[in-house]
Design an enzyme around this catalytic site. Structure first.
Site, PDB file in Angstrom:
ATOM      1  CG  ASN A   3      -1.673   1.301   1.349  1.00 55.56           C
ATOM      2  OD1 ASN A   3      -2.814   1.641   0.445  1.00 55.56           O
ATOM      3  ND2 ASN A   3      -1.427   2.182   2.265  1.00 55.56           N
ATOM      4  CD  GLU A   4      -1.531   6.009   0.382  1.00 55.16           C
ATOM      5  OE1 GLU A   4      -1.149   6.339   1.250  1.00 55.16           O
ATOM      6  OE2 GLU A   4      -2.760   6.411  -0.093  1.00 55.16           O
ATOM      7  CE1 TYR A  54      -9.146   8.878   0.859  1.00 53.01           C
ATOM      8  CE2 TYR A  54      -6.963   8.493   0.557  1.00 53.01           C
ATOM      9  CZ  TYR A  54      -7.962   8.241   0.960  1.00 53.01           C
ATOM     10  OH  TYR A  54      -8.136   6.832   1.236  1.00 53.01           O
ATOM     11  CD  GLU A 109      -6.182   4.079   0.273  1.00 54.25           C
ATOM     12  OE1 GLU A 109      -6.312   5.455   0.865  1.00 54.25           O
ATOM     13  OE2 GLU A 109      -5.447   3.258   0.570  1.00 54.25           O
ATOM     14  CD  GLN A 123     -10.400   3.285   5.554  1.00 54.35           C
ATOM     15  OE1 GLN A 123     -10.435   2.429   6.440  1.00 54.35           O
ATOM     16  NE2 GLN A 123      -8.997   3.664   5.393  1.00 54.35           N
TER      17      GLN A 123
HETATM   18  O1  AHR Z   1      -7.775   5.757   3.919  1.00 55.00           O
HETATM   19  C1  AHR Z   1      -6.950   6.441   4.932  1.00 55.00           C
HETATM   20  C2  AHR Z   1      -5.425   6.359   4.483  1.00 55.00           C
HETATM   21  O2  AHR Z   1      -5.273   7.048   3.357  1.00 55.00           O
HETATM   22  C3  AHR Z   1      -4.898   4.687   4.065  1.00 55.00           C
HETATM   23  O3  AHR Z   1      -4.688   4.047   5.253  1.00 55.00           O
HETATM   24  C4  AHR Z   1      -3.877   5.160   3.226  1.00 55.00           C
HETATM   25  O4  AHR Z   1      -3.523   4.205   2.271  1.00 55.00           O
HETATM   26  C5  AHR Z   1      -4.102   6.452   2.719  1.00 55.00           C
HETATM   27  O5  AHR Z   1      -3.126   7.320   2.799  1.00 55.00           O
END
Ligand code: AHR
Length: 513
Positions: free
Chosen positions: A178-179, A250, A303, A363
């Site tokens: 992840n990331e 995001y 995400e 989420q």
């Molecule tokens: O979704 C919250 C966080 O955002 C996750 O854990 C991470 O992958 C991202 O930076």
């Protein structure tokens, strides 16, 4: 043309010009061991609605209504320090561990078996499992795959059976870490190191199960300093052995110097997402050409959401002795404006359905989530629940049509002049037509016209809007915001034209039969 007082926009729908099929996985979501997503979110044995597994039935009902199809698990940043073995076997023997990502204590009461059982309870949603490539590597990933997918006859598969799952979980889609580009990530790596590790893990996993679908980590945002170079390096090393590269994004309104927020750019966040997808698609294509490959790699936008990062609800616990269990973390309360941006992001994902074949809203419960819960108390829908549920209901199984859209523009500090109305049409699985649209203007209503092929008989318009764009659903006012029938919609059957007024800062779906 900038027309801030009144906008007009026109969408021409033609079935001959298609973007592609809407993959079920486009309506994925994400459950991370973070805050109260798992504990007191989906799992709360003491809750009055809990079933025999300790799963909240009220949440299961909302998850079904939301229309989620797949769930990425168990992280997120959490996975980069996770030992999957901690979460299997007798509960009383499972260790409590520090979760370094979220400065919390993980009890491991909930793990892989519970997740599989919970997904079955939600109607058979697919599990997208992530492996830890932060503190761990090839061996542990292979062990997990053997444990999960081999029917029996080996130490690990027999251990799964002894732990109560006679049949393999048969997990198809796997995220390779992840990331890993993010300096905050436990075990953060350079693109070269991550690409080399991911290539060996992918090849090894395929030796166990050649048909797994593998997602290699792309950038954790379009704005990362390493964006582009990261994708190029990682894809060059892994291309033939992976099926997806991930994108994460995001959005939140930036703060202006005078303390106000840049709502105009925020409402046009879909522009950034669209550019991100196009950029990654270009790198996939360039890599494919350079490697003279015949293999295809898609995008897993695993995400995406609105997230007020850095603000109070996202502050992680601090202090040497302070490692709480399931603290309230990232519990953003979403407004109508947030939901409009959210709906616009969904429109953007649909417009790119030819390249984006999986996506996860991050989420699912409590943590930047469409569903909220109170421990021992009710569960309710955030504003963002509505565009997701209504889009999933109509678009799943459909075909995205090429968006032939002309619109007056609105000015934004970040993206310049952008279309004031964003829209996409989907030919639904049952032959009806759905058009999803946002009005991104803060003050101008939009006259929106849709020209449809063939004969249309009825149109139903549903709009999410409020005279207060910051209205939200909260524990004490759980149904403050809900979509309503937009009576301005009218169908001119003779010309095959639907006309509707989209209020400022609104999201609308037209269902045309
Ligand atoms: O979704 C919250 C966080 O955002 C996750 O854990 C991470 O992958 C991202 O930076």
């Amino acid at each position: 043309m900038d027309q801030q007082n009144h906008l007009s926009a026109r969408l021409v729908v033609e079935d001959d010009f298609q973007v592609g099929a809407v993959h079920d996985r486009l309506f994925g979501s994400f459950v991370e061991h973070l805050g109260r997503c798992v504990y007191t979110g989906i799992y709360e044995p003491e809750h009055p609605t809990a079933d025999e597994h300790g799963f909240r039935r009220d949440v299961i009902e909302l998850v079904r209504e939301l229309g989620v199809t797949a769930v990425r698990y168990p992280g997120g940043n959490f996975v980069s320090g996770y030992r999957w073995e901690d979460g299997v076997g007798p509960r009383e023997e499972r260790p409590r561990r520090l979760d370094l990502a979220w400065h919390s204590t993980e009890t491991n009461e909930f793990g892989l078996h519970e997740m599989a059982a919970w997904l079955a309870a939600t109607g058979g949603n697919e599990l997208m499992e992530a492996v830890n490539l932060g503190t761990r590597g090839l061996e542990e990933a292979l062990d997990l795959l053997e444990y999960a997918n081999i029917p029996g006859g080996t130490a690990l598969s027999e251990r799964r059976r002894a732990n109560g799952a006679d049949e393999p979980f048969d997990i198809r889609m796997w995220c390779l870490g992840n990331e890993m580009d993010g300096p905050w990530q436990l075990g953060h790596k350079t693109a070269e190191d991550y690409g080399t590790l991911a290539a060996s893990v992918a090849a090894g996993m395929r030796q166990i199960d050649p048909d797994v679908e593998l997602v290699v980590c792309g950038s954790s945002s379009h704005g990362m300093p390493t964006f582009g170079a990261w994708e190029q390096t990682v894809l060059e090393r892994t291309f033939e052995n992976v099926d997806f590269i991930s994108c994460h994004a995001y959005y939140q309104p930036a703060l202006n110097d005078d303390g106000t927020r840049d709502m105009a750019s925020f409402l046009a966040s879909g522009e950034d997402m669209d550019g991100f997808i196009n950029d990654v698609a270009a790198i996939i294509d360039a890599t494919k050409a350079r490697l003279k490959s015949t293999h295809d790699v898609s995008i897993s936008f695993d995400e995406w959401n609105v997230w007020y990062q850095g603000e109070e609800p996202s502050k992680v616990p601090e202090g040497r002795g302070n490692w709480p269990v399931a603290p309230r973390l990232l519990e953003d309360i979403y407004s109508v404006a947030d939901a409009v941006v959210f709906g616009d992001l969904l429109i953007t994902l649909l417009k790119n359905a030819d390249r984006v074949r999986a996506a996860c809203v991050a989420q699912l419960v409590n943590v930047i989530a469409p569903i909220m819960t109170e421990p021992g108390g009710p569960a309710w829908r955030q504003t963002t629940f509505w565009p997701f549920a209504l889009t999933a209901r109509l678009a799943k199984g459909g075909t995205v049509l090429e968006p032939k859209l002309t619109a007056d523009t609105v000015a934004t500090p970040r993206y310049g002049a952008v279309n004031g109305v964003n829209a996409v049409a989907v030919r639904c699985a049952d032959g009806t037509l759905a058009v999803f649209a946002t009005n991104r203007s803060q003050d101008a209503p939009a006259a929106f016209e849709v020209t449809v092929p063939g004969t249309a008989e009825t149109v139903e318009a549903t709009t999410l809007h409020d005279s207060d764009p910051f209205a939200a659903n909260t524990l004490n006012d759980r149904e403050r915001v809900a979509p309503y029938a937009n009576d301005s919609a009218a169908l001119d059957a003779a010309s095959g034209t639907v006309r509707v007024t989209l209020p400022p800062i609104s999201w609308t779906v037209l269902h045309i039969r």
